[in-house]
Design a protein around this motif. Sequence first.
Motif, PDB file in Angstrom:
ATOM      1  N   LYS A  25      11.450 -11.066  28.738  1.00 21.59           N
ATOM      2  CA  LYS A  25      13.008 -11.167  28.262  1.00 21.59           C
ATOM      3  C   LYS A  25      13.909 -10.216  29.272  1.00 21.59           C
ATOM      4  N   ASP A  26      14.988 -10.842  29.467  1.00 20.49           N
ATOM      5  CA  ASP A  26      15.863 -10.440  30.772  1.00 20.49           C
ATOM      6  C   ASP A  26      16.086  -9.021  30.527  1.00 20.49           C
ATOM      7  N   ALA A  27      16.254  -8.505  29.342  1.00 17.69           N
ATOM      8  CA  ALA A  27      16.555  -6.977  29.237  1.00 17.69           C
ATOM      9  C   ALA A  27      15.270  -6.047  29.386  1.00 17.69           C
ATOM     10  N   GLU A  28      14.199  -6.407  29.696  1.00 22.93           N
ATOM     11  CA  GLU A  28      12.757  -5.835  29.636  1.00 22.93           C
ATOM     12  C   GLU A  28      12.763  -5.237  30.908  1.00 22.93           C
ATOM     13  N   THR A  29      11.893  -4.420  31.114  1.00 20.79           N
ATOM     14  CA  THR A  29      11.396  -4.014  32.490  1.00 20.79           C
ATOM     15  C   THR A  29      10.104  -4.131  32.837  1.00 20.79           C
ATOM     16  N   LEU A  30       9.723  -3.875  34.205  1.00 18.11           N
ATOM     17  CA  LEU A  30       8.103  -3.869  34.357  1.00 18.11           C
ATOM     18  C   LEU A  30       7.331  -3.083  33.821  1.00 18.11           C
ATOM     19  N   THR A  31       7.841  -1.577  33.397  1.00 20.84           N
ATOM     20  CA  THR A  31       7.165  -0.875  32.822  1.00 20.84           C
ATOM     21  C   THR A  31       7.114  -0.886  31.154  1.00 20.84           C
TER      22      THR A  31
END
Length: 72
Positions: free
Chosen positions: A60-66
Amino acid sequence: MAAEEGTTLVKFKLVSGGPPFELTVESEATIASIRTLVAEKCDSAPVAAIRLIYKGKVLKDAETLTTHSFKN
C-alpha cells in the motif's frame, strides 16, 4: 553494490518481461515514492499502473519498507 546505513537495496522484477533492476532507497521511503522511482527507471510504465508486490502481498502507498521488514 552495498546499501548505505538507512537505505535498502531493492531488486525489482517486471512482469512485463523487462530486465530486472536494483534501486537503493531510503528505508523509511513510502511505497508511493518507490513506485515513482520505478516509473522513472522504466520510462514506459505510468505510476498508476505500477504495483509493488512483496511476499505475495500488494504493498500500500502509505506503507514503508520497514513496515514489511525489508532487509539488504
